[in-house]
Structures are given as structure tokens and as C-alpha cells.
Design an enzyme around this catalytic site. Structure first.
Site, PDB file in Angstrom:
ATOM      1  N   LEU A 169       4.229  -0.927   3.336  1.00  0.00           N
ATOM      2  CA  LEU A 169       3.654   0.232   3.492  1.00  0.00           C
ATOM      3  C   LEU A 169       4.548   1.524   3.128  1.00  0.00           C
ATOM      4  O   LEU A 169       5.866   1.606   3.771  1.00  0.00           O
ATOM      5  CB  LEU A 169       3.136   0.764   4.808  1.00  0.00           C
ATOM      6  CG  LEU A 169       2.073  -0.279   5.462  1.00  0.00           C
ATOM      7  CD1 LEU A 169       1.850  -0.036   6.985  1.00  0.00           C
ATOM      8  CD2 LEU A 169       0.977  -0.497   4.526  1.00  0.00           C
ATOM      9  N   GLU A 170       4.344   2.388   2.198  1.00  0.00           N
ATOM     10  CA  GLU A 170       4.934   3.788   1.718  1.00  0.00           C
ATOM     11  C   GLU A 170       3.940   4.646   2.213  1.00  0.00           C
ATOM     12  O   GLU A 170       2.897   4.680   1.528  1.00  0.00           O
ATOM     13  CB  GLU A 170       5.487   3.719   0.417  1.00  0.00           C
ATOM     14  CG  GLU A 170       6.282   5.088   0.325  1.00  0.00           C
ATOM     15  CD  GLU A 170       6.311   5.370  -1.028  1.00  0.00           C
ATOM     16  OE1 GLU A 170       6.327   6.630  -1.613  1.00  0.00           O
ATOM     17  OE2 GLU A 170       6.443   4.375  -2.066  1.00  0.00           O
ATOM     18  N   LEU A 171       4.240   5.479   3.309  1.00  0.00           N
ATOM     19  CA  LEU A 171       3.162   6.314   3.953  1.00  0.00           C
ATOM     20  C   LEU A 171       3.517   7.678   3.814  1.00  0.00           C
ATOM     21  O   LEU A 171       4.557   8.200   2.968  1.00  0.00           O
ATOM     22  CB  LEU A 171       2.928   5.976   5.196  1.00  0.00           C
ATOM     23  CG  LEU A 171       2.591   4.417   5.474  1.00  0.00           C
ATOM     24  CD1 LEU A 171       2.284   3.966   6.910  1.00  0.00           C
ATOM     25  CD2 LEU A 171       1.164   4.005   4.516  1.00  0.00           C
ATOM     26  N   PHE A 184       0.809  -1.115   0.050  1.00  0.00           N
ATOM     27  CA  PHE A 184      -0.093  -0.044  -0.139  1.00  0.00           C
ATOM     28  C   PHE A 184       0.753   1.039  -0.193  1.00  0.00           C
ATOM     29  O   PHE A 184       1.926   1.283   0.741  1.00  0.00           O
ATOM     30  CB  PHE A 184      -0.873   0.104   1.285  1.00  0.00           C
ATOM     31  CG  PHE A 184      -1.536   1.525   1.518  1.00  0.00           C
ATOM     32  CD1 PHE A 184      -2.773   1.518   0.883  1.00  0.00           C
ATOM     33  CD2 PHE A 184      -1.091   2.172   2.360  1.00  0.00           C
ATOM     34  CE1 PHE A 184      -3.412   2.827   0.874  1.00  0.00           C
ATOM     35  CE2 PHE A 184      -1.701   3.519   2.553  1.00  0.00           C
ATOM     36  CZ  PHE A 184      -3.040   3.729   1.816  1.00  0.00           C
TER      37      PHE A 184
END
Length: 428
Positions: free
Chosen positions: A238-240, A214
Site C-alpha cells: 500500500l502507498e497511501l 494499491f
């Protein structure tokens, strides 16, 4: 040069190698952020559509098709997402095809290891595909994000369900069409359009999906992790959000041409969607209320489209929302500092850690900053230096896991140990 008059060819879900309507028959609109006009009505997938999408695995090699259709892909990025034509056409699309080539080269080099056991046992490891992967792609770079997630997953031998952002489904649907042209067996790549709280939630919680990637906000990343843990404990990458510090000894303010993304002279296009447009304007208003000095910009631009003037604030303090929250818009906050220790401490005083940069001719400063900043990337005398061989991902609340580089393969592979007893061998 492409233009805004464009025939939208693909608007349905892509399941088992075919473009199909959703089971519910529901649809939603995708909007051109530069004109606020409806581009197309696309099929909306929900949980029952994700159920149909978990299928087989294969390695995909369609980089040449991406290059051959570069104008089409770049045009879709502009009219559906508001991105500038030139950077997409001459950077993001080429790096997408090169990402597929990079991981195609890695596909036949995935191997385990022979182990030296302490007993009379011969053992080795296998690296096997994790299985079915769910990819949830953001609206700020569909082509590039598709490549960084799909290419390594295919190289590892996984099949996948791709859920594009509801604001920008058209690029990913065209990629699905290219996969069919490239001869990818039916069911290997599946695309489910839809909203985060329905289709995205179904991908995150589906019991037959074995891993999820995501890219998006920290808030939604938490929800993805919770759904993954509450279902089958699937691993998550996750890359947020980010609040990337950029350390520079002097600041130069230049006017950036704002306007039509197809115009090569344009340096700044519209925000992707109306919700983001309102959020950025709200952040600007909050900055003014909190006492920051607005030097330039800060207002909507033009009479149509989600345009905002490039905005610069000074006299920003560390407790202001401008300093703490990700804005994801054309807003720069300038801070003054006196020493390197001070600026490093302030650069690290954020909950995020996605990327950072420093401009300096002093190698000692470059090395000190590179080792001291807690972020997944430090760009020295450059910025947004993304490449197929450079792992990219965050520290702290910017997520975990890496995309690009051989490190990207790790999320899509399981390690299995195989052990066999061997008696009276002189080699053990």
C-alpha cells in the site's frame, strides 16, 4: 506539441490480449477536467470480468515503445487527468520507460542462496513468482504508476490484472495496446476498467489473485486490506495518503500561472475530477472557518474546468484540519518554528509518513532532519526526487511496501527452501 483535439482509440477492457466489452455491457464516462466535457465512454468491468483476467506470466520489455509513443501518452495524461503536458512528457513518461529498462535488467538476476545447515542436509532457497497480481492504480499519475507496479511484477515472472482509476482509464488502456505491440503473450497483462466498489473490490477479494498493490487513500487502503485478508490472505502493498512536511528557513510566495495544461507557461492545471475539486474547496473553507489566515488564492479559477487558485495559509495551528488532513490540492499551510527540535517534533506529529523535505545549507541540519523524520523519503534541497533506483513508500498510515528500486521486487516473489539429506559428506 499535442492538443486537446485527440482521437481516443481504446475504451474497452483488455482481457487475454484483446479489447473486449464487459460481460454486463455497462459503460461509464471519463471527463476532461479542463473543459468538463466527456472524452469517451469506456467499458465498466465488474467481478465476472476479473474472473476472466487471471492468466499466465512473462517478462515485459516495451520501454522503446513507450518512448516512441511519448507524445500520445502525455496527451492522454493531460486530457483525461488534467496534468501539465511538459512535466509528464519530459519527466513522467521517460521515467516510466526507464523503469521498464531497470527491471528488465533485474529479471535474470533473481536468485536464491545456498544455506549452511546445522545437520547433514544440503539446502538452498528459490525465489519464485508470487503468481497473479492485482494492481489498483490511482488517478494522479497513471503512466508512472503503471510502470512502477507492472515492470517489477513482470520482472519477477508474474501475470497481472490492472484496475485503473475510473477517472483516468485511457493511459492504462493505451499501455495495454503497447503490450500487444511488444509481443506480450495473451493473458499476461489484463486491464479491467471500473469503479472501486465493484472492479476494485473484486480484484482485492478474488481468490485467484495472489497479491495486490494499491495506491490511493488510507480509507480505501483499509478496505483493500480487509478484502485481501477476508479472501485468501493475499499479501498487500500500500502507498497511501501523505501530509509531507517541508522544512525551510524562509518562505517565498510566487504567483503560478494557472490555465491550459498544454500551455508550457502553465504551472498549475485543473483538479482531476469534480469530486476532488469540491473536496479541495471545502478544505479551504474549513481552514478559513478554523481561523487560519488566507494569504492568497482560495477560490475557483476561470469559468470552466476544475481549476482552483494556488492557495497559501499562514497562522495555521497543529489542531486545524489544514494541518492534519491530506488535501491533495493546491494548498500550502505555513507554520513558524524556533528550534530544530520543535520543527522535527511537529513534522512527526502526523498520522502519515510518506515523504518530507528540508532546504538548508547546513549539513548538520540536513543529517539531523534526515535521521529524525519518520517518513519513507527525506528530500534534502529538492522535492519529489523520484527515480527508478530509489525505493518509495510510506511509514505509519501512509502504508507499507516499496515501489521502485530492487526492493520493489520483494512483493512479487516467494521464498522457497529446498532441503536434501547428504550422508557422510566431508563438506557439511
Amino acid at each position: 506539441m499535442s492538443s486537446r483535439k485527440h482521437d481516443i482509440k481504446f475504451t474497452k477492457l483488455f482481457i487475454n490480449g484483446e479489447f473486449v466489452d464487459s460481460i454486463s455491457g455497462n459503460t461509464f464516462e471519463t471527463i476532461d477536467p479542463a473543459t468538463e466535457q466527456v472524452l469517451a465512454t469506456v467499458a465498466e468491468g465488474r467481478k465476472e470480468d476479473v474472473d476472466l483476467a487471471a492468466r499466465r506470466k512473462i517478462l515485459l520489455k516495451f520501454a522503446d515503445l513507450i518512448d516512441e509513443n511519448a507524445d500520445e501518452l502525455a496527451t492522454l495524461e493531460v486530457i483525461d487527468g488534467g496534468k501539465l503536458f511538459a512535466p509528464v512528457r519530459y519527466f513522467e513518461v521517460p521515467i516510466s520507460s526507464e523503469t521498464f529498462r531497470y527491471f528488465a535488467g533485474a529479471a535474470d538476476k533473481i536468485r536464491g542462496a545456498t544455506l549452511k545447515m546445522s545437520s547433514n542436509i544440503q539446502a538452498y532457497t528459490l525465489r519464485e513468482p508470487v503468481g497473479v497480481v492485482g494492481h489498483i492504480i490511482p488517478w494522479n499519475g497513471p503512466a508512472y504508476m503503471f510502470a512502477t507496479k507492472v515492470a517489477p511484477a513482470l520482472a519477477a515472472g508474474c501475470t497481472m490484472v490492472v484496475k485503473p482509476a475510473e477517472q483516468t482509464p485511457l493511459t492504462v488502456l493505451f499501455f495495454a495496446h503497447l503490450s500487444k505491440m511488444a509481443g506480450v503473450p495473451d493473458g499476461v497483462i489484463n486491464v479491467v476498467n471500473g469503479f472501486g466498489n465493484t472492479a476494485g473490490a473484486a480484484v482485492s477479494s478474488h481468490m485467484d489473485i495472489d497479491a495486490v498493490t494499491f495506491t490511493g487513500s488510507t480509507e480505501v487502503g483499509r478496505a483493500v486490506m480487509h478484502a485481501a485478508a477476508s479472501s485468501n490472505l493475499k499479501p498487500v502493498s500500500l502507498e497511501l495518503g501523505g501530509k509531507s512536511p517541508f522544512i525551510k528557513l524562509e518562505v517565498m510566495v510566487k504567483g503560478w500561472a494557472t490555465g491550459d495544461p498544454f500551455d508550457l507557461a502553465t504551472r498549475h492545471g485543473p483538479q482531476n475530477n469534480k469530486q476532488q475539486y469540491k473536496k479541495v474547496l471545502s478544505c479551504i473553507e474549513n481552514g478559513k472557518k478554523e481561523g487560519a489566515t488566507l494569504v492568497t488564492g482560495g477560490k475557483p479559477f476561470g469559468k470552466k474546468g476544475y481549476y482552483i487558485e494556488p492557495t497559501l495559509f499562514t497562522n495555521v495551528t497543529d489542531d486545524m484540519s489544514l494541518a492534519k488532513e491530506e488535501i491533495f490540492g493546491p494548498v500550502i499551510s505555513v507554520f513558524k518554528f524556533k528550534t530544530m527540535d520543535e520543527v522535527i517534533k511537529r513534522a512527526n506529529a502526523t498520522k502519515y509518513g510518506l515523504a518530507s523535505g528540508v532546504m538548508t545549507k547546513n549539513i548538520d541540519i540536513a543529517n539531523t532532519v534526515s535521521r529524525s523524520i519518520r517518513a519513507g523519503a527525506v528530500w534534502v534541497n529538492c522535492f519529489i526526487a523520484l527515480d527508478r533506483d530509489a525505493p518509495h513508500g510510506g511509514y505509519k498510515m501512509s502504508g507499507f511496501g516499496r515501489e521502485q528500486g530492487l526492493e520493489a521486487l520483494e512483493h512479487y516473489l516467494q521464498v522457497k527452501t529446498v532441503a536434501t539429506p547428504i550422508y557422510d559428506s566431508p563438506w557439511l
